[in-house]
Design an enzyme around this catalytic site. Structure first.
Site, short mmCIF file in Angstrom:
data_model
loop_
_atom_site.label_atom_id
_atom_site.label_comp_id
_atom_site.label_asym_id
_atom_site.label_seq_id
_atom_site.Cartn_x
_atom_site.Cartn_y
_atom_site.Cartn_z
N ASP A 12 -0.17 2.14 -5.10
CA ASP A 12 0.70 1.19 -4.42
C ASP A 12 1.51 1.88 -3.32
O ASP A 12 1.75 3.09 -3.37
CB ASP A 12 1.65 0.58 -5.45
CG ASP A 12 2.33 -0.69 -4.98
OD1 ASP A 12 1.78 -1.36 -4.08
OD2 ASP A 12 3.40 -1.01 -5.51
N GLU A 69 -0.53 -5.13 1.98
CA GLU A 69 0.64 -5.84 1.46
C GLU A 69 1.43 -6.45 2.61
O GLU A 69 1.48 -5.89 3.70
CB GLU A 69 1.58 -4.88 0.73
CG GLU A 69 0.97 -4.17 -0.44
CD GLU A 69 1.94 -3.17 -1.07
OE1 GLU A 69 1.73 -2.84 -2.24
OE2 GLU A 69 2.90 -2.72 -0.41
#
Length: 117
Positions: A12, A69
């Site tokens: 992430d 994202e």
């Protein structure tokens, strides 16, 4: 190790903080998630677009899929498609929703990957 147990791993916020290239070598990573700070400012011919494209190319050469994202505009979505990003998340696709509502969105084809197939 994780793959043997049927677990997929995503790194992430790639490109910021503790997300390091060393992790790509150390762990069996399935997905890199490009941090929203790069996507948020991405426009054609920008340094953020160049960074996103470099991340996508590098990841694909390593056999890793890429998730962007923070996709909020159609332009960001189209640029990510053009550079070959595999998946995306952000308000353009859907705001955060409870699990039950997500199931309905998914069943109706709302939560789509950036590039199909």
């Amino acid at each position: 190790m994780f793959r043997d147990a049927g677990i997929q791993v995503a790194l992430d916020d790639f490109g910021t903080g503790y997300s390091s290239l060393a992790y790509l070598k150390k762990f069996d990573i399935d997905y890199i998630k490009i941090d929203q700070s790069f996507v948020r400012s991405m426009v054609a011919e920008s340094s953020d677009m160049a960074l996103c494209e470099a991340i996508v190319v590098m990841a694909h050469k390593l056999g890793i899929k890429v998730v962007a994202e923070g996709i909020e505009t159609a332009e960001q979505y189209q640029l990510l498609q053009r550079i070959g990003c595999d998946y995306g998340q952000g308000y353009l696709i859907s705001q955060p929703v409870p699990a039950e509502q997500f199931e309905l969105l998914f069943a109706n084809g709302i939560a789509l990957p950036v590039v199909a197939g």
